[in-house]
Motif scaffolding. Structure first.
Motif, PDB file in Angstrom:
ATOM      1  N   ASP A 181       0.832  -1.212   0.000  1.00 22.41           N
ATOM      2  CA  ASP A 181       0.000   0.000   0.000  1.00 22.41           C
ATOM      3  C   ASP A 181       0.866   1.261   0.000  1.00 22.41           C
ATOM      4  OD1 ASP A 181      -2.421  -1.323  -0.073  1.00 22.41           O
ATOM      5  OD2 ASP A 181      -2.776  -1.190   2.095  1.00 22.41           O
ATOM      6  N   ASN A 182       1.945   1.251   0.779  1.00 24.11           N
ATOM      7  CA  ASN A 182       2.844   2.404   0.817  1.00 24.11           C
ATOM      8  C   ASN A 182       3.496   2.651  -0.539  1.00 24.11           C
ATOM      9  OD1 ASN A 182       2.327   2.948   3.517  1.00 24.11           O
ATOM     10  ND2 ASN A 182       4.023   1.676   4.236  1.00 24.11           N
ATOM     11  N   ILE A 183       3.898   1.579  -1.218  1.00 19.24           N
ATOM     12  CA  ILE A 183       4.498   1.708  -2.556  1.00 19.24           C
ATOM     13  C   ILE A 183       3.484   2.281  -3.532  1.00 19.24           C
ATOM     14  CG2 ILE A 183       5.391   0.388  -4.532  1.00 19.24           C
ATOM     15  CD1 ILE A 183       6.686  -1.502  -2.387  1.00 19.24           C
ATOM     16  N   ILE A 184       2.266   1.780  -3.500  1.00 23.56           N
ATOM     17  CA  ILE A 184       1.208   2.264  -4.395  1.00 23.56           C
ATOM     18  C   ILE A 184       0.928   3.739  -4.118  1.00 23.56           C
ATOM     19  CG2 ILE A 184      -1.248   2.052  -4.965  1.00 23.56           C
ATOM     20  CD1 ILE A 184       0.477  -0.173  -6.152  1.00 23.56           C
ATOM     21  N   ASN A 185       0.834   4.114  -2.853  1.00 25.30           N
ATOM     22  CA  ASN A 185       0.553   5.513  -2.508  1.00 25.30           C
ATOM     23  C   ASN A 185       1.689   6.434  -2.934  1.00 25.30           C
ATOM     24  OD1 ASN A 185      -1.967   5.011  -1.405  1.00 25.30           O
ATOM     25  ND2 ASN A 185      -1.143   4.634   0.640  1.00 25.30           N
ATOM     26  N   ARG A 186       2.952   5.988  -2.805  1.00 22.90           N
ATOM     27  CA  ARG A 186       4.069   6.801  -3.256  1.00 22.90           C
ATOM     28  C   ARG A 186       4.016   6.978  -4.773  1.00 22.90           C
ATOM     29  NH1 ARG A 186       8.984   3.988  -1.117  1.00 22.90           N
ATOM     30  NH2 ARG A 186       7.616   2.770   0.170  1.00 22.90           N
ATOM     31  N   PHE A 187       3.664   5.906  -5.462  1.00 27.18           N
ATOM     32  CA  PHE A 187       3.569   5.955  -6.929  1.00 27.18           C
ATOM     33  C   PHE A 187       2.465   6.933  -7.337  1.00 27.18           C
ATOM     34  CE2 PHE A 187       1.734   4.399 -10.938  1.00 27.18           C
ATOM     35  CZ  PHE A 187       2.847   4.508 -11.750  1.00 27.18           C
ATOM     36  N   LYS A 188       1.322   6.880  -6.658  1.00 25.39           N
ATOM     37  CA  LYS A 188       0.211   7.805  -6.972  1.00 25.39           C
ATOM     38  C   LYS A 188       0.591   9.251  -6.721  1.00 25.39           C
ATOM     39  CE  LYS A 188      -3.672   4.690  -6.082  1.00 25.39           C
ATOM     40  NZ  LYS A 188      -4.789   4.424  -5.179  1.00 25.39           N
ATOM     41  N   ASN A 189       1.355   9.476  -5.638  1.00 21.05           N
ATOM     42  CA  ASN A 189       1.743  10.850  -5.276  1.00 21.05           C
ATOM     43  C   ASN A 189       2.791  11.438  -6.222  1.00 21.05           C
ATOM     44  OD1 ASN A 189      -0.011  10.899  -3.125  1.00 21.05           O
ATOM     45  ND2 ASN A 189       1.524  10.202  -1.661  1.00 21.05           N
ATOM     46  N   THR A 190       3.567  10.598  -6.898  1.00 21.66           N
ATOM     47  CA  THR A 190       4.586  11.105  -7.818  1.00 21.66           C
ATOM     48  C   THR A 190       3.985  11.412  -9.189  1.00 21.66           C
ATOM     49  OG1 THR A 190       5.223   8.848  -8.469  1.00 21.66           O
ATOM     50  CG2 THR A 190       6.485   9.931  -6.689  1.00 21.66           C
ATOM     51  N   ASN A 191       2.823  10.902  -9.468  1.00 18.47           N
ATOM     52  CA  ASN A 191       2.196  11.151 -10.780  1.00 18.47           C
ATOM     53  C   ASN A 191       1.182  12.244 -10.722  1.00 18.47           C
ATOM     54  OD1 ASN A 191       3.700   9.216 -12.037  1.00 18.47           O
ATOM     55  ND2 ASN A 191       2.188   7.614 -11.675  1.00 18.47           N
TER      56      ASN A 191
END
Length: 191
Positions: A181-191
């Protein structure tokens, strides 16, 4: 091994005293007795506490005797009622200690949820848990008085053993899902 299971099955009686009484590990009998008096300790996030709530919870959680719970307030309890009412800090500390014992005894398994099914409850879950444990060899007294988390783990394991379609999320799996979940949220925040 699942950390929640280890916590549930290794609960040792803590030496916690509130209002002069030593509290026992929180069990299903305590839960039902607190439900019977509509105690705010079972709904602590939504309700406030009064000194009398602490006195009653301490009375319930310091014994397994069902009869003593219904007796009139004795002189010692009346003293502690006045003592707790005299200080919000004392009241808050007493509430915290009672909740601490409850949290320590309630380490439940985390269950994978699939689609939500609307289940009609015919009996309270506490009774279902006790009945399931008695059916599989616990004495009635033991089923009601073992720490609550342990009773729930045993009941669920009996259900799984008998073919229930229940899957438990281990603490390792839970940590892995949190990392994902943390990886997915970081990915969403960078896009």
């Amino acid at each position: 091994m699942d950390a929640r299971y280890l916590k549930a099955t290794t609960v040792l009686p803590l030496d916690v005293k509130v209002c002069g009484k030593r509290l026992m590990p929180f069990c299903l009998r305590h839960r039902v007795q607190l439900e019977a008096i509509d105690s705010p300790f079972l709904d602590y996030q939504k309700r406030s506490f009064k000194a009398v709530d602490v006195i009653m919870a301490v009375r319930i959680m310091s014994t397994l005797d069902k009869v003593r719970v219904g007796e009139p307030m004795n002189l010692r309890e009346q003293f502690y009622l006045i003592w707790l009412n005299a200080s919000q800090d004392r009241l808050a500390r007493a509430v915290g200690r009672v909740l601490g014992i409850m949290f320590e005894s309630c380490s439940y398994p985390k269950i994978w949820t699939k689609q939500e099914k609307k289940v009609k409850e015919n009996i309270p879950w506490t009774l279902a848990c006790v009945a399931n444990n008695v059916r599989h060899g616990c004495s009635l007294d033991e089923a009601w008085t073992m720490p609550e988390g342990e009773a729930v783990w045993m009941s669920i394991s009996h259900g799984i053993y008998n073919g229930s379609d229940v899957q438990i999320v281990s603490t390792d799996d839970d940590a892995m899902l949190d990392d994902f979940d943390n990886i997915i949220n970081r990915f969403k925040n960078t896009n």
